[in-house]
Design a protein around this motif. Sequence first.
Motif, mmCIF file in Angstrom:
data_model
loop_
_atom_site.group_PDB
_atom_site.id
_atom_site.type_symbol
_atom_site.label_atom_id
_atom_site.label_comp_id
_atom_site.label_asym_id
_atom_site.label_seq_id
_atom_site.Cartn_x
_atom_site.Cartn_y
_atom_site.Cartn_z
ATOM 1 N N PRO A 1 0.845 -1.196 0.000
ATOM 2 C CA PRO A 1 0.000 0.000 0.000
ATOM 3 C C PRO A 1 0.883 1.249 0.000
ATOM 4 N N ARG A 2 0.327 2.342 -0.463
ATOM 5 C CA ARG A 2 1.097 3.582 -0.572
ATOM 6 C C ARG A 2 1.635 4.044 0.779
ATOM 7 N N ARG A 3 0.848 3.927 1.804
ATOM 8 C CA ARG A 3 1.262 4.389 3.122
ATOM 9 C C ARG A 3 2.472 3.590 3.616
ATOM 10 N N ALA B 1 8.309 3.186 4.530
ATOM 11 C CA ALA B 1 9.582 2.492 4.316
ATOM 12 C C ALA B 1 10.606 3.429 3.699
ATOM 13 N N MET B 2 10.194 4.254 2.757
ATOM 14 C CA MET B 2 11.102 5.208 2.116
ATOM 15 C C MET B 2 11.581 6.250 3.119
ATOM 16 N N THR B 3 10.664 6.753 3.937
ATOM 17 C CA THR B 3 11.020 7.747 4.942
ATOM 18 C C THR B 3 11.991 7.166 5.957
ATOM 19 N N THR B 4 11.752 5.938 6.365
ATOM 20 C CA THR B 4 12.647 5.275 7.315
ATOM 21 C C THR B 4 14.026 5.074 6.702
ATOM 22 N N ALA B 5 14.074 4.662 5.455
ATOM 23 C CA ALA B 5 15.360 4.451 4.790
ATOM 24 C C ALA B 5 16.131 5.761 4.660
ATOM 25 N N LEU B 6 15.460 6.834 4.297
ATOM 26 C CA LEU B 6 16.119 8.133 4.173
ATOM 27 C C LEU B 6 16.598 8.651 5.528
ATOM 28 N N ALA B 7 15.799 8.434 6.569
ATOM 29 C CA ALA B 7 16.207 8.871 7.902
ATOM 30 C C ALA B 7 17.428 8.093 8.377
ATOM 31 N N LEU B 8 17.458 6.798 8.125
ATOM 32 C CA LEU B 8 18.617 5.998 8.507
ATOM 33 C C LEU B 8 19.862 6.390 7.722
#
Length: 83
Positions: free
Chosen positions: A7-9, A14-21
Amino acid sequence: MSTPPMPRRAARAAMTTALALAALATTGCAITPPQPWEKGALARPEMTMGGDVLGDRFAQHIYTSKENASGGNGVGGGGCGCN
């Protein structure tokens, strides 16, 4: 059988978490120059690559004497070790 699409959410999370890491990982790699009180230890002769010239020459003499060969460092010569 293929897996259903995320799902989009969930994909956005997942993208936000990857960028934050990734951002967090790159902040730990900052190199700071030495402070003025640390420069005294870095200026000692022992801290240079060729700080002990006499010791380096002695080690090279022992190496060439034991290996009975020379090369790659200085002039050529025999390997008997007797001066």
